[in-house]
Motif scaffolding. Structure first.
Motif, short mmCIF file in Angstrom:
data_model
loop_
_atom_site.label_atom_id
_atom_site.label_comp_id
_atom_site.label_asym_id
_atom_site.label_seq_id
_atom_site.Cartn_x
_atom_site.Cartn_y
_atom_site.Cartn_z
N ILE A 64 0.84 -1.20 0.00
CA ILE A 64 0.00 0.00 0.00
C ILE A 64 0.87 1.25 0.00
N ILE A 65 1.94 1.25 0.79
CA ILE A 65 2.84 2.41 0.84
C ILE A 65 3.50 2.64 -0.51
N SER A 66 4.04 1.59 -1.11
CA SER A 66 4.71 1.78 -2.40
C SER A 66 3.71 2.08 -3.51
N GLY A 67 2.53 1.51 -3.45
CA GLY A 67 1.50 1.82 -4.44
C GLY A 67 1.03 3.26 -4.36
N GLN A 68 0.85 3.75 -3.15
CA GLN A 68 0.44 5.14 -2.99
C GLN A 68 1.56 6.08 -3.44
N SER A 69 2.79 5.70 -3.19
CA SER A 69 3.92 6.51 -3.65
C SER A 69 3.97 6.54 -5.17
N PHE A 70 3.71 5.41 -5.81
CA PHE A 70 3.73 5.35 -7.27
C PHE A 70 2.59 6.17 -7.88
N LEU A 71 1.40 6.05 -7.31
CA LEU A 71 0.24 6.76 -7.87
C LEU A 71 0.31 8.27 -7.64
N ASN A 72 0.91 8.70 -6.54
CA ASN A 72 0.97 10.12 -6.19
C ASN A 72 2.39 10.66 -6.27
N ARG A 73 3.19 10.16 -7.19
CA ARG A 73 4.62 10.53 -7.23
C ARG A 73 4.86 11.99 -7.57
N ASN A 74 3.94 12.67 -8.21
CA ASN A 74 4.13 14.07 -8.58
C ASN A 74 3.50 15.04 -7.60
N LYS A 75 2.75 14.54 -6.65
CA LYS A 75 2.07 15.41 -5.69
C LYS A 75 2.97 15.69 -4.50
N ALA A 76 2.79 16.83 -3.90
CA ALA A 76 3.60 17.22 -2.74
C ALA A 76 3.24 16.36 -1.53
N GLU A 77 1.97 16.06 -1.36
CA GLU A 77 1.52 15.28 -0.21
C GLU A 77 1.25 13.84 -0.67
N LYS A 78 2.31 13.04 -0.74
CA LYS A 78 2.21 11.68 -1.26
C LYS A 78 1.41 10.75 -0.36
N PHE A 79 1.63 10.85 0.93
CA PHE A 79 1.10 9.87 1.87
C PHE A 79 0.02 10.48 2.77
N GLY A 80 -0.84 11.29 2.20
CA GLY A 80 -1.89 11.94 2.98
C GLY A 80 -2.92 10.98 3.53
N LEU A 81 -3.05 9.81 2.90
CA LEU A 81 -4.00 8.81 3.37
C LEU A 81 -3.70 8.38 4.80
N PHE A 82 -2.44 8.31 5.16
CA PHE A 82 -2.07 7.82 6.49
C PHE A 82 -2.28 8.88 7.57
N ASP A 83 -2.36 10.15 7.20
CA ASP A 83 -2.63 11.19 8.19
C ASP A 83 -4.13 11.33 8.45
N LYS A 84 -4.94 11.03 7.44
CA LYS A 84 -6.38 11.20 7.59
C LYS A 84 -7.03 10.09 8.40
N ARG A 85 -6.46 8.90 8.32
CA ARG A 85 -7.09 7.76 8.98
C ARG A 85 -6.00 6.88 9.58
N LYS A 86 -6.13 6.54 10.85
CA LYS A 86 -5.16 5.68 11.51
C LYS A 86 -5.47 4.21 11.19
N HIS A 87 -4.43 3.47 10.94
CA HIS A 87 -4.59 2.05 10.66
C HIS A 87 -4.74 1.31 11.98
N PRO A 88 -5.72 0.42 12.11
CA PRO A 88 -5.93 -0.25 13.40
C PRO A 88 -4.80 -1.20 13.79
N LEU A 89 -4.11 -1.80 12.82
CA LEU A 89 -3.04 -2.73 13.12
C LEU A 89 -1.69 -2.03 13.28
N PHE A 90 -1.49 -0.93 12.54
CA PHE A 90 -0.23 -0.20 12.58
C PHE A 90 -0.47 1.23 13.06
N PRO A 91 -0.56 1.45 14.37
CA PRO A 91 -0.92 2.77 14.89
C PRO A 91 0.13 3.85 14.63
N ALA A 92 1.38 3.49 14.44
CA ALA A 92 2.43 4.51 14.24
C ALA A 92 2.61 4.89 12.78
#
Length: 133
Positions: free
Chosen positions: A65-93
């Motif tokens: 998921i991390i590498s896929g999101q990086s690939f899809l949003n490679r030109n955007k400034a906020e690549k990993f915004g999905l992880f700030d909007k919603r916390k993952h229940p298994l990976f809280p950090a």
């Protein structure tokens, strides 16, 4: 002389062996990387015990998921915004900062995941073709 079905069976076995080799490399990299587990969980959950298969697969899925999101949003400034909007229940950090660090520092594991997936898909495709012959 080998016929087409024999060749397909040999190719399926080769793809299966390559899939297993790369999957084992990924699993070994995850189990040996204490820092990766700390970046995902917030602490080393498996410091005194070994990781089980389900959690290794969960980490593999998170890396995909991390590498896929990086690939899809490679030109955007906020690549990993999905992880700030919603916390993952298994990976809280797992936030955008940790996701970016993981994406930049664990390329070898991510590339091995891609190779494992590639050979798994080839194995499945040749198996389907063999069944249709």
């Amino acid at each position: 002389m080998l016929n087409v079905q024999d060749i397909f069976v040999i190719l399926i076995l080769i793809f299966f062996i390559l899939f297993c080799i790369f999957h084992q490399l990924v699993s070994r990299g995850i189990v040996k990387s204490k820092e990766l587990r700390i970046r995902l969980y917030g602490f080393d959950l498996y410091e005194k015990k070994g990781m089980d298969i389900a959690n290794i697969q969960a980490v593999i899925t998170a890396l995909i998921i991390i590498s896929g999101q990086s690939f899809l949003n490679r030109n955007k400034a906020e690549k990993f915004g999905l992880f700030d909007k919603r916390k993952h229940p298994l990976f809280p950090a797992l936030d955008s900062k940790n996701a970016e660090y993981i994406n930049n520092h664990y390329k070898k594991i991510i590339i091995n995941i891609y190779w494992s997936t590639f050979f798994g898909v080839l194995m499945a495709a040749f198996l389907v073709i063999l069944l249709m012959i």
